[in-house]
Design a protein around this motif. Sequence first.
Motif, PDB file in Angstrom:
ATOM      1  N   GLY A   1      24.139  50.395  10.198  1.00 30.77           N
ATOM      2  CA  GLY A   1      25.592  49.983   9.925  1.00 30.77           C
ATOM      3  C   GLY A   1      26.143  50.369   8.917  1.00 30.77           C
ATOM      4  N   SER A   2      25.513  51.082   7.876  1.00 31.32           N
ATOM      5  CA  SER A   2      26.217  51.948   6.743  1.00 31.32           C
ATOM      6  C   SER A   2      26.783  53.348   7.369  1.00 31.32           C
ATOM      7  CB  SER A   2      25.489  52.181   5.651  1.00 31.32           C
ATOM      8  OG  SER A   2      24.485  52.813   6.046  1.00 31.32           O
ATOM      9  N   ARG A   3      26.179  53.875   8.325  1.00 32.04           N
ATOM     10  CA  ARG A   3      26.492  55.137   9.081  1.00 32.04           C
ATOM     11  C   ARG A   3      27.604  54.848  10.149  1.00 32.04           C
ATOM     12  NH1 ARG A   3      24.029  59.495   6.060  1.00 32.04           N
ATOM     13  NH2 ARG A   3      21.981  58.823   5.664  1.00 32.04           N
TER      14      ARG A   3
ATOM     15  N   ALA B   1      29.866  52.372   9.627  1.00 36.72           N
ATOM     16  CA  ALA B   1      31.060  52.127   8.911  1.00 36.72           C
ATOM     17  C   ALA B   1      31.484  53.394   8.566  1.00 36.72           C
ATOM     18  CB  ALA B   1      30.808  51.257   7.789  1.00 36.72           C
ATOM     19  N   ALA B   2      30.756  54.382   8.178  1.00 39.43           N
ATOM     20  CA  ALA B   2      31.266  55.680   7.582  1.00 39.43           C
ATOM     21  C   ALA B   2      32.026  56.487   8.566  1.00 39.43           C
ATOM     22  CB  ALA B   2      30.127  56.297   6.874  1.00 39.43           C
ATOM     23  N   ALA B   3      31.309  56.368   9.703  1.00 35.96           N
ATOM     24  CA  ALA B   3      31.929  57.259  10.903  1.00 35.96           C
ATOM     25  C   ALA B   3      33.124  56.153  11.619  1.00 35.96           C
ATOM     26  CB  ALA B   3      30.921  57.178  11.926  1.00 35.96           C
ATOM     27  N   ASN B   4      33.579  55.199  10.943  1.00 29.99           N
ATOM     28  CA  ASN B   4      34.850  54.225  11.661  1.00 29.99           C
ATOM     29  C   ASN B   4      34.403  53.858  12.902  1.00 29.99           C
ATOM     30  OD1 ASN B   4      36.363  54.561   9.353  1.00 29.99           O
ATOM     31  ND2 ASN B   4      37.002  56.738   9.943  1.00 29.99           N
TER      32      ASN B   4
ATOM     33  N   LYS C   1      16.842  57.371   7.787  1.00 31.80           N
ATOM     34  CA  LYS C   1      18.361  57.706   7.697  1.00 31.80           C
ATOM     35  C   LYS C   1      18.753  58.665   8.393  1.00 31.80           C
ATOM     36  CE  LYS C   1      18.741  56.314   2.485  1.00 31.80           C
ATOM     37  NZ  LYS C   1      18.390  54.914   2.899  1.00 31.80           N
ATOM     38  N   ARG C   2      17.664  59.606   8.577  1.00 32.90           N
ATOM     39  CA  ARG C   2      17.936  60.884   9.596  1.00 32.90           C
ATOM     40  C   ARG C   2      18.195  60.293  10.924  1.00 32.90           C
ATOM     41  NH1 ARG C   2      14.275  63.352   6.023  1.00 32.90           N
ATOM     42  NH2 ARG C   2      12.449  62.986   7.575  1.00 32.90           N
ATOM     43  N   ILE C   3      17.354  59.278  11.276  1.00 39.36           N
ATOM     44  CA  ILE C   3      17.397  58.724  12.758  1.00 39.36           C
ATOM     45  C   ILE C   3      18.689  57.835  12.845  1.00 39.36           C
ATOM     46  CG2 ILE C   3      16.576  56.945  14.280  1.00 39.36           C
ATOM     47  CD1 ILE C   3      13.711  57.633  13.075  1.00 39.36           C
ATOM     48  N   ALA C   4      19.072  57.123  11.902  1.00 34.34           N
ATOM     49  CA  ALA C   4      20.460  56.428  11.876  1.00 34.34           C
ATOM     50  C   ALA C   4      21.803  57.465  11.917  1.00 34.34           C
ATOM     51  CB  ALA C   4      20.595  55.612  10.749  1.00 34.34           C
ATOM     52  N   SER C   5      21.562  58.539  11.105  1.00 37.08           N
ATOM     53  CA  SER C   5      22.734  59.570  11.120  1.00 37.08           C
ATOM     54  C   SER C   5      22.806  60.244  12.531  1.00 37.08           C
ATOM     55  CB  SER C   5      22.304  60.474   9.835  1.00 37.08           C
ATOM     56  OG  SER C   5      23.332  61.376   9.931  1.00 37.08           O
ATOM     57  N   ARG C   6      21.816  60.564  12.937  1.00 34.88           N
ATOM     58  CA  ARG C   6      21.693  61.305  14.434  1.00 34.88           C
ATOM     59  C   ARG C   6      22.386  60.524  15.536  1.00 34.88           C
ATOM     60  NH1 ARG C   6      16.249  64.216  13.152  1.00 34.88           N
ATOM     61  NH2 ARG C   6      16.887  66.062  12.093  1.00 34.88           N
ATOM     62  N   THR C   7      21.745  58.998  15.498  1.00 33.65           N
ATOM     63  CA  THR C   7      22.326  58.137  16.500  1.00 33.65           C
ATOM     64  C   THR C   7      23.645  57.985  16.538  1.00 33.65           C
ATOM     65  OG1 THR C   7      19.961  57.174  16.385  1.00 33.65           O
ATOM     66  CG2 THR C   7      21.742  55.800  17.135  1.00 33.65           C
ATOM     67  N   ILE C   8      24.250  57.765  15.054  1.00 34.77           N
ATOM     68  CA  ILE C   8      25.590  57.246  14.904  1.00 34.77           C
ATOM     69  C   ILE C   8      26.349  58.471  15.333  1.00 34.77           C
ATOM     70  CG2 ILE C   8      27.222  56.446  13.360  1.00 34.77           C
ATOM     71  CD1 ILE C   8      25.553  54.242  14.553  1.00 34.77           C
ATOM     72  N   ALA C   9      26.072  59.487  15.007  1.00 34.58           N
ATOM     73  CA  ALA C   9      27.016  60.914  15.337  1.00 34.58           C
ATOM     74  C   ALA C   9      26.942  60.965  16.658  1.00 34.58           C
ATOM     75  CB  ALA C   9      26.210  62.094  14.605  1.00 34.58           C
ATOM     76  N   SER C  10      25.842  60.753  17.607  1.00 39.37           N
ATOM     77  CA  SER C  10      25.912  60.891  19.025  1.00 39.37           C
ATOM     78  C   SER C  10      26.697  59.682  19.566  1.00 39.37           C
ATOM     79  CB  SER C  10      24.369  60.694  19.450  1.00 39.37           C
ATOM     80  OG  SER C  10      23.544  62.008  19.188  1.00 39.37           O
ATOM     81  N   MET C  11      26.674  58.453  19.118  1.00 42.57           N
ATOM     82  CA  MET C  11      27.384  57.769  19.536  1.00 42.57           C
ATOM     83  C   MET C  11      28.795  57.954  19.475  1.00 42.57           C
ATOM     84  SD  MET C  11      25.469  54.276  18.092  1.00 42.57           S
ATOM     85  CE  MET C  11      27.030  53.153  18.760  1.00 42.57           C
ATOM     86  N   LYS C  12      29.261  58.461  18.275  1.00 44.16           N
ATOM     87  CA  LYS C  12      30.953  58.976  17.952  1.00 44.16           C
ATOM     88  C   LYS C  12      31.320  60.162  18.975  1.00 44.16           C
ATOM     89  CE  LYS C  12      34.156  60.003  14.276  1.00 44.16           C
ATOM     90  NZ  LYS C  12      34.260  59.969  12.829  1.00 44.16           N
ATOM     91  N   ALA C  13      30.218  61.050  19.129  1.00 41.21           N
ATOM     92  CA  ALA C  13      30.496  62.156  19.836  1.00 41.21           C
ATOM     93  C   ALA C  13      30.875  61.548  21.366  1.00 41.21           C
ATOM     94  CB  ALA C  13      29.510  63.164  19.720  1.00 41.21           C
ATOM     95  N   TRP C  14      29.907  60.604  21.865  1.00 44.77           N
ATOM     96  CA  TRP C  14      30.142  60.251  23.418  1.00 44.77           C
ATOM     97  C   TRP C  14      31.441  59.551  23.225  1.00 44.77           C
ATOM     98  CZ3 TRP C  14      30.150  55.022  24.451  1.00 44.77           C
ATOM     99  CH2 TRP C  14      30.373  54.764  25.966  1.00 44.77           C
TER     100      TRP C  14
END
Length: 167
Positions: free
Chosen positions: A73-75, A77-80, A150-163
């Motif tokens: 959730g926090s990642r 929000a940070a990734a909009n 935190k690393r799992i969350a960060s990678r997951t959200i970054a992948s979601m945003k990229a997709w």
Amino acid sequence: MLKLVLSPRVFLIAAMVALAGCAANPLPPSSIGDMIETKSAPPTVAPAKATFAFEQLTGLPGNIADDLSEDLGSRAAAANLNLVRRAGAPSTYRVKGFLTAAGDQYTTTVFYVFDIIDANGNRVHRIDGQEQTGGNTGDPWNDVSGDALKRIASRTIASMKAWLHSR
């Protein structure tokens, strides 16, 4: 008497295949490589209008699921990324997360799969990976660190945003 011992790699492959079977309408793999590098359908909604609802995470203890959910959730929000936080609220995409942990006395590895499901129940994107953390002698979840989550969350959200921005 024959004794069968599964190596961590064999366990990983078995776990990922089992988790892949949990998804509604999975995209069929055309080769072993596709089981790891899953093909995706492009997003159908503009990034600013897309909403995501995470379903209850599967395969991990409740306290760890709570911590990972908070990190996601926090990642997000940070990734909009627009998250829907009410149970049952309408969203463009639902995200189903499946995790498992395996380890020995030297290391524990968390294997994760997040499937993005559209409004018709079709999987349109898959995020998968693994994260290593400290070893253990008992339940592998006991040594999964907050930093690993935190690393799992960060990678997951970054992948979601990229997709989401791949249209």
